[in-house]
Design a protein around this motif. Structure first.
Motif, PDB file in Angstrom:
ATOM      1  N   LEU A  53       0.938  -0.376  -0.014  1.00 35.16           N
ATOM      2  CA  LEU A  53      -0.298  -0.166   0.277  1.00 35.16           C
ATOM      3  C   LEU A  53       0.577   1.362  -0.368  1.00 35.16           C
ATOM      4  CD1 LEU A  53      -2.541   1.620   0.470  1.00 35.16           C
ATOM      5  CD2 LEU A  53      -2.645   1.393   2.915  1.00 35.16           C
ATOM      6  N   ILE A  57       0.699   4.087  -2.922  1.00 34.28           N
ATOM      7  CA  ILE A  57       0.918   5.501  -2.934  1.00 34.28           C
ATOM      8  C   ILE A  57       2.018   6.292  -3.165  1.00 34.28           C
ATOM      9  CG2 ILE A  57       0.280   6.894  -1.097  1.00 34.28           C
ATOM     10  CD1 ILE A  57      -1.861   4.584   0.117  1.00 34.28           C
ATOM     11  N   GLY A  78      -6.612   5.195   0.333  1.00 31.18           N
ATOM     12  CA  GLY A  78      -4.811   4.210   1.724  1.00 31.18           C
ATOM     13  C   GLY A  78      -5.129   4.467   3.286  1.00 31.18           C
ATOM     14  N   TRP A  79      -5.539   5.852   3.186  1.00 25.07           N
ATOM     15  CA  TRP A  79      -6.286   6.209   4.637  1.00 25.07           C
ATOM     16  C   TRP A  79      -7.362   5.598   5.094  1.00 25.07           C
ATOM     17  CZ3 TRP A  79     -10.503   8.859   6.288  1.00 25.07           C
ATOM     18  CH2 TRP A  79     -10.964   9.719   7.636  1.00 25.07           C
TER      19      TRP A  79
END
Length: 106
Positions: A53, A57, A78-79
């Motif tokens: 991840l 990103i 992603g958050w």
């Protein structure tokens, strides 16, 4: 049993082949089976999903061809993945209270 690197490599290669067949319209496994296989493969190499991840990103966020809106959207996704996982694992608590509590939270 802790798998060795060859076991992990074979598992990932076999999953990659199964995904290639599915993408070509020759599925031998359902999407649910493929997802279960992915979860199993990830369990063999702890931490790799977080690394993957982060690399995804970072790669997009530093790509000059990507727009700022795309970069922000990917960072938001992603958050959201992290928040969702933490909620499922531990639950989340709301930050509340007076102004000084909120200042500490910030």
């Amino acid at each position: 049993m802790i798998p060795n690197s060859e076991t992990v490599r074979r598992e990932l290669a076999n999953l990659g082949n199964a995904l290639t067949l599915a993408e070509r319209g020759l599925p031998r496994h359902t999407p649910a089976e493929l997802m279960a296989w992915l979860v199993h493969a990830l369990a063999l190499c702890p931490g790799c999903i977080g690394d993957a991840l982060l690399f995804e990103i970072c790669g997009t966020a530093t790509d000059a061809r990507a727009t700022d809106a795309d970069k922000i959207a990917l960072i938001r996704k992603g958050w959201a993945v992290v928040v969702r996982a933490q909620f499922r694992l531990r639950g989340l608590s709301v930050v509340g209270g007076g102004g000084e509590w909120r200042a500490c939270a910030a």
